[in-house]
Design a protein around this motif. Structure first.
Motif, short mmCIF file in Angstrom:
data_model
loop_
_atom_site.label_atom_id
_atom_site.label_comp_id
_atom_site.label_asym_id
_atom_site.label_seq_id
_atom_site.Cartn_x
_atom_site.Cartn_y
_atom_site.Cartn_z
N ALA A 150 0.82 -1.25 0.17
CA ALA A 150 -0.06 0.11 0.01
C ALA A 150 0.60 1.18 0.05
CB ALA A 150 -0.82 -0.07 1.19
N ALA A 151 2.15 1.23 0.86
CA ALA A 151 2.86 2.26 0.87
C ALA A 151 3.45 2.61 -0.51
CB ALA A 151 3.84 2.19 1.85
N PHE A 152 3.80 1.56 -1.25
CA PHE A 152 4.74 1.80 -2.46
C PHE A 152 3.75 2.22 -3.44
CE2 PHE A 152 6.06 -0.23 -6.42
CZ PHE A 152 7.16 0.44 -6.62
N ILE A 153 2.56 1.74 -3.67
CA ILE A 153 1.61 2.08 -4.68
C ILE A 153 1.23 3.65 -4.44
CG2 ILE A 153 -0.58 1.56 -5.70
CD1 ILE A 153 -0.07 -1.52 -5.36
N GLY A 154 0.90 3.78 -3.25
CA GLY A 154 0.17 5.03 -2.90
C GLY A 154 1.56 6.14 -3.28
N GLY A 155 2.69 6.07 -2.72
CA GLY A 155 3.69 6.69 -3.11
C GLY A 155 3.95 7.10 -4.69
N ILE A 156 4.05 5.97 -5.61
CA ILE A 156 4.31 6.03 -6.68
C ILE A 156 3.17 6.89 -7.51
CG2 ILE A 156 4.30 4.76 -9.02
CD1 ILE A 156 6.73 4.89 -7.55
N VAL A 157 1.88 6.56 -6.99
CA VAL A 157 0.69 7.29 -7.56
C VAL A 157 0.63 8.92 -7.25
CG1 VAL A 157 -1.79 7.57 -7.34
CG2 VAL A 157 -0.80 5.29 -7.44
N GLY A 158 1.05 9.15 -6.17
CA GLY A 158 1.10 10.32 -5.50
C GLY A 158 2.35 11.33 -6.53
N LEU A 159 3.38 10.47 -6.63
CA LEU A 159 4.55 11.20 -7.52
C LEU A 159 4.45 11.44 -8.64
CD1 LEU A 159 7.80 11.86 -6.87
CD2 LEU A 159 8.42 9.77 -7.42
N PHE A 160 3.82 10.33 -9.36
CA PHE A 160 3.22 10.33 -10.73
C PHE A 160 1.99 10.76 -11.22
CE2 PHE A 160 7.21 7.87 -10.46
CZ PHE A 160 8.11 8.83 -11.13
#
Length: 501
Positions: free
Chosen positions: A370-380
């Motif tokens: 959840a942390a990885f996907i959430g961070g990637i979505v926010g970054l891009f």
């Protein structure tokens, strides 16, 4: 003519203007932002003093009028820059965002899933000869709650109903054991002590996870009659308890999440009974899963905001470094984390329901996922938004109602039918009142049919569904025939299974 004709001035900055004249000059500003003062040393000079703060770039017109010589005057333009103020504001904002997000992630990050373990309730009890008691078993860390019951004496049913032997001697100890059906090496035991008068807790397991620290919980034990036992001595493994009245005070924090409360008869040390209290921070099987679900959503939300803040910071530094930052974009950077957090939460829900493909072997329940996907979505966020638009276009695409419309060359006239659902296993538990169906090709609108009747169905993922069972019409070992229906033209083959305790 006023020199210079234009200038960029920062907040709290100054700029000198000059008119080539020896006459008296009147200086004015429009709009009246800042102030302008005449020079005493030179009648044609003046100094502009910028205001202390401005949010956006503003043009201020400086007008000079020379008394008795209108041709000698003129105008100049000052551009007030808000960039320094935004540098400070956004620096503090991002520092606060990063600090708050990291602090909250440490606060809500769930503990690793507990290993698969079996618990038996009550853990200890005193029974008189020939009396019966219902035991319960919980399997943590695994969805399958099926256990096998055995006892060293007396008898016990497959559902855990124990009956003490009629010749049970005072002080004799009987071991009641529950082992996982899937792995008999994983088991737990409870102790039954023989006595002339039994001692049983009115509740063998009490869930007190919603009780605040310092709250009081009354526990009771009974003897051969239904009346609460009197004159008992109480003790607990966590929290504090009134040794005479059996009132448990919830602790501030519990490392184990459990309190084993024991009632003893001071007149007969062999006569005792125990119960388990699940404390704040602890959980049973279902509540553990719910806690991790909520934690996963919060983690995706926070990491989406954190990723968007990182992306905004990179963009902001680039524009400032190239001296192309426009102060009116400051609000965009302030709102970026909110946008990224909401978008990450939306993608998290889509990931959980199986709408988006995830990396092989990943688990949506894993907080790191959840942390990885959430961070990637926010970054891009901008790229993800474009992909989501494509998904929505496909998802909301309407089927062509006309059948007489001509097709383009090479266009397929028949759309490929979606794959039918497939059932691989079913687990029907009378205790939970649910049937868990595992397989593949499940969709959000899938319905579980049990014995020909559609049940209230919960979509967990593309490989798992759960449906409610009517406990009143079922009993252990009843046969169920299960079918999963995706649509009127798409359903699975029938699979049969039996109800377990």
């Amino acid at each position: 003519m006023v020199k210079p004709e234009s200038a960029i001035v920062l907040p709290r900055g100054t700029q000198e203007f000059e008119v080539e004249t020896q006459g008296q000059v009147e200086w004015s500003l429009e709009p009246s932002l800042g102030r302008i003062s005449k020079s005493h040393a030179h009648p044609g000079k003046a100094v502009y003093h910028a205001p202390l703060f401005t949010w956006s770039s503003v043009d201020v017109r400086v007008t000079a009028k020379v008394k008795d010589d209108e041709a000698a005057g003129g105008e100049a333009t000052i551009t007030l820059s808000g960039t320094p103020n935004w540098l400070v504001t956004l620096s503090l904002f991002w520092l606060a965002i990063f600090s708050l997000a990291i602090w909250m992630l440490f606060r809500i990050w769930p503990a690793p899933p507990a290993p698969i373990a079996v618990e038996v309730f009550p853990p200890a009890v005193t029974l008189s000869p020939g009396t019966a008691l219902q035991f319960e078993a919980r399997v943590s860390g695994a969805p399958d709650q099926t256990v096998n019951w055995t006892s060293s004496a007396g008898s016990i049913t497959p559902t855990g109903l124990f009956t003490a032997p009629t010749d049970l001697k005072v002080g004799a100890a009987i071991t009641v054991s529950a082992s996982r059906a899937a792995d008999t090496k994983q088991s737990a035991v409870a102790q039954v002590i023989g006595a002339a008068e039994q001692l049983v807790m009115t509740k063998s397991v009490i869930v007190a996870t919603q009780m605040a620290p310092g709250s009081k919980l009354q526990l009771e034990a009974r003897g051969n009659s239904e009346k609460p036992g009197e004159g008992l001595s109480w003790m607990t493994t966590d929290g504090t308890i009134d040794s005479k009245n059996g009132v448990l005070t919830m602790p501030e924090k519990s490392w184990s999440g459990r309190a084993v409360v024991t009632a003893l008869d001071p007149k007969n040390p062999l006569r005792k009974a125990s119960a388990v209290v699940v404390l704040r921070g602890g959980c049973l099987v279902n509540s553990c899963t719910e806690d991790r679900n909520v934690a996963g959503m919060w983690i995706a939300f926070l990491m989406g905001g954190l990723g968007a803040a990182l992306g905004g910071l990179r963009s902001f530094v680039g524009f400032v470094g190239n001296r192309k930052f426009v102060a009116s974009w400051g609000v965009f950077y302030l709102s970026r984390p909110i946008f990224g957090a909401g978008l990450a939460l939306l993608v998290h829900f889509g990931y959980r329901m199986g709408a988006f493909n995830a990396p092989a072997g990943s688990n949506p329940m894993d907080p790191a996922n959840a942390a990885f996907i959430g961070g990637i979505v926010g970054l891009f966020a901008d790229d993800v938004l474009g992909k989501l638009k494509d998904f929505v276009d496909r998802f909301l695409q309407m089927s062509e109602p006309r059948t007489d419309k001509m097709k383009h060359d090479g266009e397929d006239t028949a759309a490929a039918a979606p794959p039918a659902p497939v059932i691989k296993s079913i687990t029907a538990s009378l205790a939970s009142g649910k049937v868990i169906v595992k397989g593949q090709n499940f969709v959000a609108g899938s319905k579980v049919h049990v014995n020909g009747t559609a049940q209230v169905t919960t979509f967990t993922s593309a490989t798992e569904l759960s449906a409610a069972l009517d406990k009143a019409t079922l009993k252990v070992d009843d046969e169920l025939k299960v079918v999963v229906v995706n649509s009127a033209t798409s359903k699975s083959a029938e699979m049969a299974g039996k109800v377990v305790a």
